[in-house]
Design a protein around this motif. Sequence first.
Motif, mmCIF file in Angstrom:
data_model
loop_
_atom_site.group_PDB
_atom_site.id
_atom_site.type_symbol
_atom_site.label_atom_id
_atom_site.label_comp_id
_atom_site.label_asym_id
_atom_site.label_seq_id
_atom_site.Cartn_x
_atom_site.Cartn_y
_atom_site.Cartn_z
ATOM 1 N N GLU A 265 38.346 -11.354 5.175
ATOM 2 C CA GLU A 265 37.214 -12.227 4.877
ATOM 3 C C GLU A 265 37.498 -13.659 5.300
ATOM 4 O O GLU A 265 36.630 -14.339 5.871
ATOM 5 N N PHE A 266 38.705 -14.124 5.051
ATOM 6 C CA PHE A 266 39.064 -15.487 5.436
ATOM 7 C C PHE A 266 39.042 -15.627 6.960
ATOM 8 O O PHE A 266 38.527 -16.626 7.499
ATOM 9 N N ARG A 268 37.342 -13.922 9.100
ATOM 10 C CA ARG A 268 35.956 -13.855 9.595
ATOM 11 C C ARG A 268 35.178 -15.139 9.356
ATOM 12 O O ARG A 268 34.325 -15.527 10.149
ATOM 13 N N THR A 269 35.452 -15.820 8.245
ATOM 14 C CA THR A 269 34.581 -16.926 7.827
ATOM 15 C C THR A 269 35.191 -18.311 7.930
ATOM 16 O O THR A 269 34.446 -19.295 8.002
ATOM 17 N N LYS A 270 36.527 -18.416 7.927
ATOM 18 C CA LYS A 270 37.127 -19.745 7.842
ATOM 19 C C LYS A 270 38.193 -20.038 8.898
ATOM 20 O O LYS A 270 38.445 -21.202 9.209
ATOM 21 N N SER A 271 38.840 -19.024 9.413
ATOM 22 C CA SER A 271 39.939 -19.262 10.344
ATOM 23 C C SER A 271 39.427 -19.777 11.688
ATOM 24 O O SER A 271 38.342 -19.395 12.151
ATOM 25 N N ARG A 272 40.224 -20.640 12.316
ATOM 26 C CA ARG A 272 39.942 -21.083 13.682
ATOM 27 C C ARG A 272 40.830 -20.308 14.659
ATOM 28 O O ARG A 272 41.976 -20.000 14.335
ATOM 29 N N ASN A 281 35.929 -17.172 18.361
ATOM 30 C CA ASN A 281 36.132 -16.793 16.964
ATOM 31 C C ASN A 281 37.521 -16.203 16.770
ATOM 32 O O ASN A 281 38.003 -15.444 17.625
ATOM 33 N N SER A 357 45.672 -15.600 8.574
ATOM 34 C CA SER A 357 44.554 -16.465 8.189
ATOM 35 C C SER A 357 44.715 -17.901 8.664
ATOM 36 O O SER A 357 43.742 -18.642 8.753
ATOM 37 N N ARG A 360 44.930 -23.137 7.050
ATOM 38 C CA ARG A 360 43.925 -23.430 6.028
ATOM 39 C C ARG A 360 44.081 -22.556 4.786
ATOM 40 O O ARG A 360 43.748 -22.956 3.679
ATOM 41 N N SER A 361 44.567 -21.341 4.982
ATOM 42 C CA SER A 361 44.658 -20.397 3.869
ATOM 43 C C SER A 361 45.708 -20.787 2.842
ATOM 44 O O SER A 361 45.731 -20.238 1.734
ATOM 45 N N LEU A 366 42.587 -22.668 -3.055
ATOM 46 C CA LEU A 366 42.058 -21.338 -2.752
ATOM 47 C C LEU A 366 42.701 -20.251 -3.601
ATOM 48 O O LEU A 366 42.094 -19.213 -3.866
#
Length: 407
Positions: A265-266, A268-272, A281, A357, A360-361, A366
Amino acid sequence: MSTAIAARIDSAEQALSVARDLAHHFATGAAARDRDRKLPYKEIDQLSASGLLAITVPARFGGADLPPSVVAEVVRILATADPNIAQIPHSHFVYLNLLRLAAEPPQQRELFEDVLGGSRIANAQSERTGKTVADIATSIRPHNGGLRLDGSKFYCTGSLYAHTLAVLTRLDDPEGKTGLPDGEYVAFIPADAAGIRIIDDWNGIGQRTTGSGTITFEGVSVRGDQLVTRSRAVGAPSGYGAFAQLLHVAIDAGIARGALSAAAEFARTKSRPWFEAGVDNAIDDPLLIQRFGELAVEVTAAEATLTAAGTVVDATVSTSARRAGQAAAAASIAVATAKVVADRAANEVSSALFEVSGTRSAGADLGLDHFWRNARTHTLHDPVRWKYQHIGRALLHHTAPPTHGVI
């Protein structure tokens, strides 16, 4: 002692459906509860009210009498959402199994009825002072025509939420005043009995809200009908240890799946994406896809091995007395194998969560580290190096694993 009336669960399908609904609910706030050590009293009451804690009560006492494999799957589902909540009822199910195997019918009737009403059991088993975890100093001895319990326990998972404590103790009666045989007993006593002090001092890096602290017993009055001879379950080829270990495997497999889902999920939505990948993506990076595939195999293998072991443990419940030894040995080896696989998956995947991830993770806000901290802490139960030993001995020497309750 019992709580408000709990729902009744009648089938495996219903149990798994209820577990999935609760897991969805428990997932919200799981990381924050772990980070802030916010004890899940409300959530545990919801677990009791759902009826899931009574699914192993024998049919003759009004329960669903569901097999070990179903209990393990319920625990695994809960662990994907909150491993703390999944571990809290571990000893509850284990000591219900002890009651089934070793208690007298009046003892069974009283405690099973309480559990059907929503009551919870927690362990008071391990001690800090012995040379090994198997050394028990807590004792019961004659006192004023009755029995007195004294001692101190640690790692008492679930004790903060319990109505009944299952206290592992030894008999101290050299003059034979009690008329009881020597050996270890489990005393089932109300958690609020006089002389009991439950101390919230668990400070592990993970599994922080399991209530795994200290309990002291000082002059606690115990009746003879509150005692269950432990050897009837542990000293016999009953599958008692395999069932207990199966639930530990379920927790580890659940952590692995929860960590993998959070990582996906991370990503898909937040990782660069890494700039060298040449993609827009992160999830289109072929190296990231490769790593997620590897981790998915680890988790799927852990789940499949758990399922296979559960089927073998189920056989210990229905096997004839003549084949009980063979069935119990097979169950212990199957569960030991599953424990090795799930241990590896839980630790590797919860650590790799950050690898796949990205930076950022790692943000403390978080709380994604709770998967790794929970995996690292929970997998310290029953070292896998000894699982390998028992598996190897069974293969090379046809040696059955011991019936000490932890394999």
